[in-house]
Design an enzyme around this catalytic site. Structure first.
Site, PDB file in Angstrom:
ATOM      1  CB  SER A 275     -73.263 -69.911  27.620  1.00 46.35           C
ATOM      2  OG  SER A 275     -72.376 -68.728  26.630  1.00 46.35           O
TER       3      SER A 275
ATOM      4  CE  LYS B 173     -78.311 -70.537  27.474  1.00 44.63           C
ATOM      5  NZ  LYS B 173     -78.835 -72.280  27.585  1.00 44.63           N
TER       6      LYS B 173
ATOM      7  CE1 TYR C  57     -77.634 -69.271  24.283  1.00 42.17           C
ATOM      8  CE2 TYR C  57     -75.111 -68.168  24.487  1.00 42.17           C
ATOM      9  CZ  TYR C  57     -76.254 -69.702  24.658  1.00 42.17           C
ATOM     10  OH  TYR C  57     -75.778 -71.028  24.933  1.00 42.17           O
TER      11      TYR C  57
END
Ligand code: UDP
Length: 325
Positions: free
Chosen positions: A118, A146, A142
């Site tokens: 991402s 990743k 988050y």
């Protein structure tokens, strides 16, 4: 004989669009999904094996049954706000789950992986458009999950002869051109579905999260890339790995930005509906501007966004949203 590709998280938004493309190109997509956020109804192009990323034995069993030539790994929790409130959930599923997958691949000698990363790994960019070599300093759990998986993959690639393409998505948007599948998150937090659901009067207002950013109209700018183009990037990556390509990373965006306000204006044009707006507080963890430089995948794999103009994104999303009950 058709080649099996294991699509982990294949019942989700981007995963299901990729499965459709895989099947059209003669591969057999085997979906592995725990159906926590995925929809069984989105699995239409191959078998489904219900299972969890954290279940090593189940993964090994499915590897043995289908002998996939490659694995495409979409499965992750992806709500930035929730990751701030409940990081444990995110580290366990996204990081521990991916470690489990990498170990299961190592033990079962599967050497080809495509991983969904991402633009959240970049945090607040020092320069836009963002190239792959930009500093990766995520600003929410988050994004950290990743980035951590990217680092694990990098180490596994060197130590265990794994070939992996990491795709760093910008903002996935739009729906299947044939209207068969689309974005259906529960709860929905993404900007385009929320704007369109307001146009449909399923929501009273659309809330703009902050209008005091350092952008021309004060609202955040993002790079929206059509899910069909994202799916195609996975196909290009798969063919690259099949051809013996080695581990690399690519940004996937369309290279131009739209502000939240511009999206609303475009959505009013496409839907011919007035959208009731409320200016709300900034959302924690939102950089002002994220725009991709995707030249690397264009040069190396010949990928080009074909459907990522704002009109196609909104038209396909609108058709999908109108069909949702
Ligand atoms: N956004 C907004 N109102 C909403 C949802 C999102 O203003 O109800 C903004 C958000 O602040 C961000 C952009 O829309 O600048 C895209 O957010 P989204 O959640 O769709 O994707 P993200 O960028 O978090 O991946």
């Amino acid at each position: 004989m058709s080649k099996n590709v294991l699509v982990i998280g294949g019942a989700g938004y981007i995963g299901s669009h990729t499965c459709k493309k895989l099947q059209q190109l003669g591969y057999t997509p085997i979906v592995y999904d725990n159906l926590v956020h995925g929809h069984k109804s989105s699995v239409k192009w191959g078998p489904i094996e219900v299972g969890d990323l954290l279940d090593f034995d189940r993964l090994s069993e499915v590897f043995g049954k289908y002998k996939p030539i490659s694995i495409i790994h979409f499965a992750a929790y992806a709500y930035v706000g929730e990751s701030v409130l409940d990081p444990s959930k995110y580290y366990r599923n996204n990081v521990v789950g991916s470690l489990n997958l990498l170990d299961a691949m190592r033990v079962n000698k599967i050497k080809s992986l495509i991983f969904s990363s991402s633009c959240a790994t970049y945090g607040i960019p020092t320069r836009v458009p963002i190239t792959e070599d930009a500093p990766q300093i995520p600003i929410n759990p988050y994004g950290t999950t990743k980035l951590t998986v990217e680092k694990m993959i990098n180490d596994f690639s060197h130590a265990y002869d794994l070939d992996c393409v990491v795709l760093r998505y910008f903002n996935a948007a739009g729906a299947d051109l044939d209207g068969e599948i689309g974005e259906n998150h529960l709860p929905e937090t993404h900007v385009i579905p929320l704007i369109l659901q307001t146009a449909l009067k399923k929501r009273e207002h659309f809330y703009i999260f902050g209008n005091d950013y350092d952008t021309p109209d004060g609202t955040c700018i993002r790079d929206y890339v059509h899910v069909e183009d994202l799916a195609q990037a996975h196909i290009s990556s798969l063919k690259y790995l099949e051809g013996g390509g080695s581990s690399t990373q690519y940004n996937i965006g369309n290279g131009s930005g739209y502000s939240v306000r511009e999206l609303v204006t475009e959505a009013e044009r496409v839907t011919q509906e007035e959208i009731s707006l409320v200016i709300a507080e900034r959302r924690v963890g939102d950089p002002a501007i994220l725009i991709s430089d995707s030249q690397k995948i264009k040069n190396e794999l010949g990928w080009q966004p074909e459907y990522s103009d704002i009109n196609t994104i909104l038209e396909t999303s609108w058709r999908w949203q109108k069909g949702l009950i």
